[in-house]
Design an enzyme around this catalytic site. Structure first.
Site, PDB file in Angstrom:
ATOM      1  N   ASP A  20      28.937  -7.924 -20.641  1.00  0.00           N
ATOM      2  CA  ASP A  20      28.006  -6.876 -20.219  1.00  0.00           C
ATOM      3  C   ASP A  20      26.664  -7.523 -19.848  1.00  0.00           C
ATOM      4  O   ASP A  20      26.144  -8.367 -20.595  1.00  0.00           O
ATOM      5  CB  ASP A  20      27.836  -5.903 -21.405  1.00  0.00           C
ATOM      6  CG  ASP A  20      27.137  -4.620 -21.040  1.00  0.00           C
ATOM      7  OD1 ASP A  20      27.202  -4.211 -19.862  1.00  0.00           O
ATOM      8  OD2 ASP A  20      26.534  -3.997 -21.943  1.00  0.00           O
ATOM      9  N   HIS A  21      26.114  -7.163 -18.715  1.00  0.00           N
ATOM     10  CA  HIS A  21      24.782  -7.652 -18.285  1.00  0.00           C
ATOM     11  C   HIS A  21      24.604  -9.162 -18.392  1.00  0.00           C
ATOM     12  O   HIS A  21      23.607  -9.638 -18.932  1.00  0.00           O
ATOM     13  CB  HIS A  21      23.678  -6.962 -19.088  1.00  0.00           C
ATOM     14  CG  HIS A  21      23.530  -5.516 -18.729  1.00  0.00           C
ATOM     15  ND1 HIS A  21      22.955  -5.090 -17.557  1.00  0.00           N
ATOM     16  CD2 HIS A  21      23.934  -4.402 -19.378  1.00  0.00           C
ATOM     17  CE1 HIS A  21      22.992  -3.774 -17.495  1.00  0.00           C
ATOM     18  NE2 HIS A  21      23.589  -3.336 -18.585  1.00  0.00           N
ATOM     19  N   ASN A  25      29.358   3.525 -20.026  1.00  0.00           N
ATOM     20  CA  ASN A  25      28.889   2.558 -21.038  1.00  0.00           C
ATOM     21  C   ASN A  25      28.116   3.251 -22.160  1.00  0.00           C
ATOM     22  O   ASN A  25      27.183   4.009 -21.880  1.00  0.00           O
ATOM     23  CB  ASN A  25      27.939   1.547 -20.384  1.00  0.00           C
ATOM     24  CG  ASN A  25      28.649   0.568 -19.495  1.00  0.00           C
ATOM     25  OD1 ASN A  25      29.820   0.718 -19.200  1.00  0.00           O
ATOM     26  ND2 ASN A  25      27.936  -0.454 -19.061  1.00  0.00           N
ATOM     27  N   HIS A  53      18.802   2.683 -20.351  1.00  0.00           N
ATOM     28  CA  HIS A  53      19.350   2.127 -21.591  1.00  0.00           C
ATOM     29  C   HIS A  53      18.531   2.602 -22.791  1.00  0.00           C
ATOM     30  O   HIS A  53      17.315   2.700 -22.711  1.00  0.00           O
ATOM     31  CB  HIS A  53      19.340   0.593 -21.530  1.00  0.00           C
ATOM     32  CG  HIS A  53      20.300   0.036 -20.521  1.00  0.00           C
ATOM     33  ND1 HIS A  53      19.902  -0.760 -19.478  1.00  0.00           N
ATOM     34  CD2 HIS A  53      21.645   0.162 -20.411  1.00  0.00           C
ATOM     35  CE1 HIS A  53      20.961  -1.110 -18.755  1.00  0.00           C
ATOM     36  NE2 HIS A  53      22.040  -0.563 -19.298  1.00  0.00           N
ATOM     37  N   GLY A  54      19.207   2.872 -23.906  1.00  0.00           N
ATOM     38  CA  GLY A  54      18.518   3.352 -25.116  1.00  0.00           C
ATOM     39  C   GLY A  54      18.548   4.867 -25.175  1.00  0.00           C
ATOM     40  O   GLY A  54      19.095   5.524 -24.285  1.00  0.00           O
ATOM     41  N   HIS A  96      25.818   3.300 -16.525  1.00  0.00           N
ATOM     42  CA  HIS A  96      25.179   2.621 -17.661  1.00  0.00           C
ATOM     43  C   HIS A  96      24.263   3.616 -18.376  1.00  0.00           C
ATOM     44  O   HIS A  96      23.907   4.648 -17.828  1.00  0.00           O
ATOM     45  CB  HIS A  96      24.362   1.416 -17.169  1.00  0.00           C
ATOM     46  CG  HIS A  96      25.218   0.212 -16.889  1.00  0.00           C
ATOM     47  ND1 HIS A  96      25.188  -0.913 -17.661  1.00  0.00           N
ATOM     48  CD2 HIS A  96      26.149  -0.009 -15.938  1.00  0.00           C
ATOM     49  CE1 HIS A  96      26.046  -1.795 -17.192  1.00  0.00           C
ATOM     50  NE2 HIS A  96      26.651  -1.279 -16.131  1.00  0.00           N
ATOM     51  N   GLY A  97      23.875   3.251 -19.609  1.00  0.00           N
ATOM     52  CA  GLY A  97      22.934   4.105 -20.348  1.00  0.00           C
ATOM     53  C   GLY A  97      23.569   5.419 -20.753  1.00  0.00           C
ATOM     54  O   GLY A  97      22.944   6.482 -20.685  1.00  0.00           O
ATOM     55  N   SER A 102      24.388   6.614 -23.673  1.00  0.00           N
ATOM     56  CA  SER A 102      23.973   7.244 -24.942  1.00  0.00           C
ATOM     57  C   SER A 102      23.011   8.386 -24.685  1.00  0.00           C
ATOM     58  O   SER A 102      22.009   8.208 -23.984  1.00  0.00           O
ATOM     59  CB  SER A 102      23.275   6.223 -25.841  1.00  0.00           C
ATOM     60  OG  SER A 102      24.195   5.277 -26.298  1.00  0.00           O
TER      61      SER A 102
HETATM   62  P1  13P Z   1      23.130   2.748 -24.010  1.00  0.00           P
HETATM   63  O1  13P Z   1      22.787   1.801 -25.108  1.00  0.00           O
HETATM   64  O2  13P Z   1      21.955   3.518 -23.523  1.00  0.00           O
HETATM   65  O3  13P Z   1      24.285   3.618 -24.367  1.00  0.00           O
HETATM   66  O4  13P Z   1      23.586   1.870 -22.754  1.00  0.00           O
HETATM   67  C1  13P Z   1      24.657   0.998 -22.895  1.00  0.00           C
HETATM   68  C2  13P Z   1      24.908   0.265 -21.631  1.00  0.00           C
HETATM   69  O5  13P Z   1      24.677   0.750 -20.550  1.00  0.00           O
HETATM   70  C3  13P Z   1      25.484  -1.090 -21.742  1.00  0.00           C
HETATM   71  O6  13P Z   1      25.540  -1.750 -20.521  1.00  0.00           O
END
Ligand code: 13P
Length: 284
Positions: free
Chosen positions: A82-83, A230, A180-181, A208-209, A211
């Site tokens: 990832d990344h 993700n 993200h976060g 992505h992101g 959560s």
């Molecule tokens: P979150 O931590 O916001 O869920 O994002 C995870 C992510 O995109 C990992 O690449």
């Protein structure tokens, strides 16, 4: 049973209108938590490690764990980079046995992004490793990198077509308003933009992101072409809160088999919810 790439899985998900959840993992317990649920629900899942994760457990050790669990749970496992930003780092990990990589060159100008991604694709495809890349840039905190709101920018649909064509990537991470976060306010997702990208680009799209994104927004994004969702932060919060609560109730506790299990159980709840949300149950 083995470590597999995401290429055909994500293509199948996009064609059939569901998504594969990708969970950020950090150690044996978090891998176990994800795979215990996946085995029960017969769901594919991607185990995603950032560069920081592979500093915590070396890639070779992570692969050994995944191979062992793959055998125990009788299902293929996907260990994903990832990344990742460095070509040499990806080469090393693919040579060790990884078959799914994200090269994140989204912080570079377009031409430089294309060049680095194409270099990674040329190498990875010879090793049967699928490649994800990002166009546009998400804000927020991921691993030890923080992108503030001013530097975040959304994916341009026409550029996305050119990017996919010139790089030969297998999946495209899009910037459409997630970060993200955890969010302080609900994210404003640009569905019109996603809809145009989804019509112009036929490879699987990656959100992505994940959560804290409202469920209706995730399912809407899946209908428009997202085939990988993700999730990282939500898992960490669930795990940590459960362990904190356990110690608050049992201040003298010291056995990791018990306090880790409470964290794993809380994390498993989130994994269950995301499998249901993505519609990946029974799709192994
Ligand atoms: P979150 O931590 O916001 O869920 O994002 C995870 C992510 O995109 C990992 O690449």
């Amino acid at each position: 049973m083995s470590i597999i790439s995401t290429k055909y899985l994500l293509q199948r998900a996009r064609q059939q209108g569901w998504a594969v959840p990708a969970f950020n993992i950090h150690n044996a317990e978090t891998i176990q938590a994800v795979l215990e649920v996946c085995a029960e629900r017969q769901s594919p899942a991607i185990l995603a490690g950032t560069p920081g994760t592979y500093k915590h457990i070396a890639c070779e050790e992570m692969l050994a764990l995944c191979r062992a669990y793959s055998k125990s749970y009788n299902m293929p496992t996907i260990l994903h980079l990832d990344h990742h930003e460095q070509f040499d780092d990806i080469v090393h990990k693919v040579n060790a046995g990884v078959r799914s990589a994200m090269i994140d060159a989204s912080h570079f100008p377009f031409e430089q992004n294309v060049d680095l991604v194409r270099q990674v694709v040329n190498f990875c495809h010879r090793a049967d490793c699928s490649v994800e890349a990002e166009l546009g840039q998400l804000g927020g905190q991921e691993d030890d990198k923080n992108v503030d709101a001013q530097n975040a920018f959304l994916t341009d649909p026409q550029q996305a077509v050119e990017f996919v064509h010139r790089t030969g990537i297998d999946s495209l991470a899009v910037a459409i308003g997630t970060a993200h976060g955890m969010y302080t306010q609900p994210p404003k997702i640009d569905f019109d933009r996603l809809s145009v990208i989804g019509k112009l680009v036929d490879i699987p799209l990656v959100l992505h992101g994940g959560s804290g994104v409202p469920n209706d927004d995730v399912t809407h994004a899946i209908r428009l072409g997202v085939a990988k969702v993700n999730v990282g932060t939500e898992l960490k919060i669930a795990f940590a809160n459960a362990v904190k609560a356990y110690f608050a109730e049992n201040p003298n506790a010291n056995d990791p088999r018990f306090y880790m299990r409470t964290g794993m159980d809380a994390m498993k709840q989130v994994v269950h919810e995301k499998i249901t949300l993505c519609g990946s149950e029974g799709r192994l």
